[in-house]
Design an enzyme around this catalytic site. Sequence first.
Site, PDB file in Angstrom:
ATOM      1  N   ASN A  29      -6.283  -2.846  -5.894  1.00 52.72           N
ATOM      2  CA  ASN A  29      -5.626  -1.715  -6.572  1.00 52.72           C
ATOM      3  C   ASN A  29      -4.250  -1.531  -5.934  1.00 52.72           C
ATOM      4  O   ASN A  29      -4.138  -1.013  -4.831  1.00 52.72           O
ATOM      5  CB  ASN A  29      -6.482  -0.449  -6.397  1.00 52.72           C
ATOM      6  CG  ASN A  29      -5.829   0.770  -7.028  1.00 52.72           C
ATOM      7  OD1 ASN A  29      -4.856   0.650  -7.772  1.00 52.72           O
ATOM      8  ND2 ASN A  29      -6.366   1.949  -6.734  1.00 52.72           N
ATOM      9  N   TRP A  30      -3.234  -1.973  -6.675  1.00 50.57           N
ATOM     10  CA  TRP A  30      -1.869  -1.933  -6.112  1.00 50.57           C
ATOM     11  C   TRP A  30      -1.254  -0.536  -6.165  1.00 50.57           C
ATOM     12  O   TRP A  30      -0.186  -0.314  -5.627  1.00 50.57           O
ATOM     13  CB  TRP A  30      -0.964  -2.897  -6.874  1.00 50.57           C
ATOM     14  CG  TRP A  30      -1.241  -4.347  -6.615  1.00 50.57           C
ATOM     15  CD1 TRP A  30      -2.102  -4.889  -5.696  1.00 50.57           C
ATOM     16  CD2 TRP A  30      -0.634  -5.462  -7.288  1.00 50.57           C
ATOM     17  NE1 TRP A  30      -2.060  -6.257  -5.755  1.00 50.57           N
ATOM     18  CE2 TRP A  30      -1.167  -6.636  -6.721  1.00 50.57           C
ATOM     19  CE3 TRP A  30       0.317  -5.579  -8.302  1.00 50.57           C
ATOM     20  CZ2 TRP A  30      -0.784  -7.915  -7.154  1.00 50.57           C
ATOM     21  CZ3 TRP A  30       0.697  -6.837  -8.736  1.00 50.57           C
ATOM     22  CH2 TRP A  30       0.146  -7.991  -8.164  1.00 50.57           C
ATOM     23  N   LYS A  31      -1.874   0.356  -6.907  1.00 56.17           N
ATOM     24  CA  LYS A  31      -1.316   1.715  -7.092  1.00 56.17           C
ATOM     25  C   LYS A  31       0.138   1.587  -7.580  1.00 56.17           C
ATOM     26  O   LYS A  31       0.426   0.680  -8.360  1.00 56.17           O
ATOM     27  CB  LYS A  31      -1.467   2.513  -5.794  1.00 56.17           C
ATOM     28  CG  LYS A  31      -2.919   2.488  -5.293  1.00 56.17           C
ATOM     29  CD  LYS A  31      -3.224   3.406  -4.165  1.00 56.17           C
ATOM     30  CE  LYS A  31      -4.675   3.241  -3.755  1.00 56.17           C
ATOM     31  NZ  LYS A  31      -5.088   4.145  -2.697  1.00 56.17           N
ATOM     32  N   HIS A  35     -10.311   7.523 -10.292  1.00 57.04           N
ATOM     33  CA  HIS A  35      -9.868   7.337  -8.900  1.00 57.04           C
ATOM     34  C   HIS A  35      -9.524   8.705  -8.309  1.00 57.04           C
ATOM     35  O   HIS A  35      -8.980   9.568  -9.004  1.00 57.04           O
ATOM     36  CB  HIS A  35      -8.646   6.412  -8.854  1.00 57.04           C
ATOM     37  CG  HIS A  35      -8.320   5.974  -7.466  1.00 57.04           C
ATOM     38  ND1 HIS A  35      -7.663   6.793  -6.575  1.00 57.04           N
ATOM     39  CD2 HIS A  35      -8.586   4.828  -6.793  1.00 57.04           C
ATOM     40  CE1 HIS A  35      -7.546   6.162  -5.416  1.00 57.04           C
ATOM     41  NE2 HIS A  35      -8.089   4.959  -5.525  1.00 57.04           N
ATOM     42  N   GLU A  46      -7.236   9.710  -6.482  1.00 57.04           N
ATOM     43  CA  GLU A  46      -5.829  10.135  -6.561  1.00 57.04           C
ATOM     44  C   GLU A  46      -5.524  10.750  -7.922  1.00 57.04           C
ATOM     45  O   GLU A  46      -4.694  11.652  -8.020  1.00 57.04           O
ATOM     46  CB  GLU A  46      -4.908   8.942  -6.246  1.00 57.04           C
ATOM     47  CG  GLU A  46      -4.903   8.649  -4.754  1.00 57.04           C
ATOM     48  CD  GLU A  46      -4.624   7.210  -4.370  1.00 57.04           C
ATOM     49  OE1 GLU A  46      -4.130   6.438  -5.202  1.00 57.04           O
ATOM     50  OE2 GLU A  46      -4.920   6.862  -3.205  1.00 57.04           O
ATOM     51  N   GLU A 102     -16.145   5.404  -3.297  1.00 59.92           N
ATOM     52  CA  GLU A 102     -14.936   5.495  -2.480  1.00 59.92           C
ATOM     53  C   GLU A 102     -14.854   6.891  -1.855  1.00 59.92           C
ATOM     54  O   GLU A 102     -14.332   7.819  -2.498  1.00 59.92           O
ATOM     55  CB  GLU A 102     -13.691   5.290  -3.347  1.00 59.92           C
ATOM     56  CG  GLU A 102     -13.579   3.934  -3.982  1.00 59.92           C
ATOM     57  CD  GLU A 102     -12.116   3.541  -4.174  1.00 59.92           C
ATOM     58  OE1 GLU A 102     -11.713   2.526  -3.628  1.00 59.92           O
ATOM     59  OE2 GLU A 102     -11.387   4.294  -4.837  1.00 59.92           O
ATOM     60  N   GLY A 120      -7.059   5.035   2.535  1.00 62.53           N
ATOM     61  CA  GLY A 120      -5.745   4.971   3.184  1.00 62.53           C
ATOM     62  C   GLY A 120      -5.700   5.580   4.570  1.00 62.53           C
ATOM     63  O   GLY A 120      -4.625   5.822   5.107  1.00 62.53           O
ATOM     64  N   SER A 177     -10.298   1.865   2.939  1.00 56.97           N
ATOM     65  CA  SER A 177      -9.862   1.205   4.174  1.00 56.97           C
ATOM     66  C   SER A 177     -10.577  -0.124   4.431  1.00 56.97           C
ATOM     67  O   SER A 177     -10.910  -0.444   5.568  1.00 56.97           O
ATOM     68  CB  SER A 177     -10.024   2.155   5.370  1.00 56.97           C
ATOM     69  OG  SER A 177      -9.160   3.268   5.231  1.00 56.97           O
ATOM     70  N   GLY A 225      -7.203  -1.088  -1.517  1.00 56.30           N
ATOM     71  CA  GLY A 225      -5.887  -0.525  -1.790  1.00 56.30           C
ATOM     72  C   GLY A 225      -4.845  -1.165  -0.883  1.00 56.30           C
ATOM     73  O   GLY A 225      -4.363  -2.274  -1.153  1.00 56.30           O
TER      74      GLY A 225
END
Length: 263
Positions: free
Chosen positions: A9-11, A100, A102, A168, A174, A211, A235
């Site tokens: 997941n490159w965000k 997700h 975020e 998650e 992160g 992570s 991520g």
Amino acid sequence: MSHSYFVANWKMHKTATEAAAYITALEAELAGTDVDLSNRLIIAPPYTAIATVAARGPHASPKIYVAAQNVHHESEGAYTGEISAGMLSELGCRYVIVGHSERRIYCSESDTVINKKASLAAESGLIPILCVGETRRERLDGKTWDVVERQLTAMGKTAMKEALIAYEPVWAIGTGESPLPSEVVEIHVRIQDFCRSTWDTIDQPVLYGGSVTPENVASFLSGSCSRHVNGVLVGSASLSSHLFASIVRLGGKCTSSLQLSTY
Ligand code: PGA
């Protein structure tokens, strides 16, 4: 066939040009290694790099599938700036991440909207990757399963019958922190039981995310985890083709007993 999933997941990172360079580098990293070709590599680039990755993916070895990071919950209409499931499918996406943390946090996405997104995506031929997980406060309050169960309960069978689920924990994303593999297994077993009894799905893949690095990936995919952790969602470490290739190689060595035919 049994395989594990490795989702990058490159965000909001990488232009289309950078994405093309990444795929070239990833292929070079994996070429000539004993990477298991049956494992499924999924890259979730930003919208602007989807076409680039989709064009390169089928020729890569192992083949790369493309996921969108989000989708709108209506099929079309006056929704400035939004993207529909049909548009993503036509661009070459096979998967789409929904729920997700975020997006739940920064975009106030509710469980109801997430179910709508996943249902419409599934009806459009995309496979949803549903993210669930508790915040640090909820974990400290002993509410981990309550939260995950609430997030799952909101989902309907249309959305979930072919979906992947990614557990998650929000506090692990992160941060460099992660739950113990035994804690991950405990939640995954409950998720798998929930899926069986609620949607009648068998062997629904459940991934771990939060992570994940080359250093810890084997701890989540081997030993007692191997039956219940069917892949990882990565991520930060996926932004480097070198680190992601290491995760795919090291994680791919761990056996998964999951028998997959339809996912
Ligand atoms: P992370 O992100 O690997 O940087 O923790 C995971 C995710 O957000 O899916």
